[in-house]
Scaffold this active site. Sequence first.
Site, PDB file in Angstrom:
ATOM      1  CE  LYS A 201      -3.668   2.241   2.572  1.00  0.00           C
ATOM      2  NZ  LYS A 201      -4.631   2.090   3.659  1.00  0.00           N
ATOM      3  CE  LYS A 224      -3.701   7.712   6.870  1.00  0.00           C
ATOM      4  NZ  LYS A 224      -4.817   6.740   6.698  1.00  0.00           N
ATOM      5  CE  LYS A 255      -6.133   1.696  -0.555  1.00  0.00           C
ATOM      6  NZ  LYS A 255      -6.595   1.620   0.807  1.00  0.00           N
TER       7      LYS A 255
HETATM    8  C1  PBG Z   1      -7.355   3.225   5.490  1.00  0.00           C
HETATM    9  C2  PBG Z   1      -7.684   3.055   4.066  1.00  0.00           C
HETATM   10  C3  PBG Z   1      -7.488   3.995   3.047  1.00  0.00           C
HETATM   11  C4  PBG Z   1      -8.070   3.460   1.908  1.00  0.00           C
HETATM   12  C5  PBG Z   1      -8.590   2.211   2.248  1.00  0.00           C
HETATM   13  N1  PBG Z   1      -8.321   1.964   3.593  1.00  0.00           N
HETATM   14  C6  PBG Z   1      -6.934   5.363   3.057  1.00  0.00           C
HETATM   15  C7  PBG Z   1      -5.673   5.691   3.694  1.00  0.00           C
HETATM   16  O1  PBG Z   1      -4.796   4.848   3.910  1.00  0.00           O
HETATM   17  O2  PBG Z   1      -5.539   6.865   4.021  1.00  0.00           O
HETATM   18  C8  PBG Z   1      -8.144   4.157   0.591  1.00  0.00           C
HETATM   19  C9  PBG Z   1      -9.187   3.722  -0.317  1.00  0.00           C
HETATM   20  C10 PBG Z   1      -9.501   4.653  -1.412  1.00  0.00           C
HETATM   21  O3  PBG Z   1      -8.893   5.717  -1.601  1.00  0.00           O
HETATM   22  O4  PBG Z   1     -10.424   4.313  -2.143  1.00  0.00           O
HETATM   23  N2  PBG Z   1      -6.489   2.437   6.111  1.00  0.00           N
END
Ligand code: PBG
Length: 331
Positions: A201, A224, A255
């Site tokens: 991620k 983050k 992701k």
């Molecule tokens: C949170 C999380 C995020 C997304 C899914 N779970 C955002 C982040 O890490 O700030 C993003 C999903 C999206 O943008 O569609 N842990």
Amino acid sequence: MKILGKYPKLRLRRVRKSDWVRRLVSENSLSTDDLILPIFIREGKNKIEPIKSMPGVNRYSIDRLSYVIEKACNLKIPLVALFPYTPDNKKNNYGTESLNKNNLVCKALREIKKNFKEIGTMCDVALDPYTSHGHDGIFVDGDVENDKTIKILAKQSLLQAQMGCDIIAPSDMMDGRVSEIRKILDKNNFKNTKILSYAVKYASNFYGPFRDAVGSKNKLKGTKKTYQMDFKNSQEAIREVAMDINEGADMVMVKPGMPYLDIIKTIKDNFKIPVISYQVSGEYSIIKNGIKNKLINEDSVLESLIALKRAGSSAMVTYFALDIAKKLRSN
Ligand code: PBG
């Protein structure tokens, strides 16, 4: 690779000449089995609330959930992913609401499991929907504390499993969380509860509309980047996935999606494990607004999802899931 054949004997256009032959030689396809539908849930009664930053996406109160779940079931979408919009007064530094068995996700799980047997449920494991600072873990001395956070995440996972969650999806990017989660699940006899780890991620700029949708956007203090991956890196993704597989992940997530096709392919080539990709909120809203403003046409949705499959995804989380499933069915 040696190129076989030469013009004019060879004409690659021959197999593109008509629809039937294009279908005959097509290398990839999209089916409703490939789609995971994210659903935002909120408090209150009889609420289906449009999300401004994500045209066409709503937040549902628990009593209206069946409206959207039923649609997903009828379209044979195999899995829904649940995301809560937690009111500010339930947020704190430790994200304790994540462990409340009457929080939004738990209520939604019970409701779905009571009424719908044929669809799978997946829940994020992370604290950001519940923390006052918007981070995925607990915040100590200006940083997210890894080892204390993963203890809480393990408890959050167990609670979700007890409420009927089929797939536990840690999206927090802490080190060592998958093994903590597997351990607590096994100890409590949830041997068949699956773990889909958000192994890769990225600290992405494409999450903006989602953070708005779950109400963490204006809360986020700092960045983050101390836990999500640097978008300049790809080798590191291999290490992340190897680590999570060793710890017990059944499937892994990459992701965002479209800006990371190379990463999806790298992971698929290196590991024989289902790779799921997430077409995130920013990707969704860009495409959706492009269609609304007639800059691109509707088939760009199909193209964006096939691209993710071509790269090696087994399935995709996409806010287009319902629309595209409808379209596939009518074809
Ligand atoms: C949170 C999380 C995020 C997304 C899914 N779970 C955002 C982040 O890490 O700030 C993003 C999903 C999206 O943008 O569609 N842990």
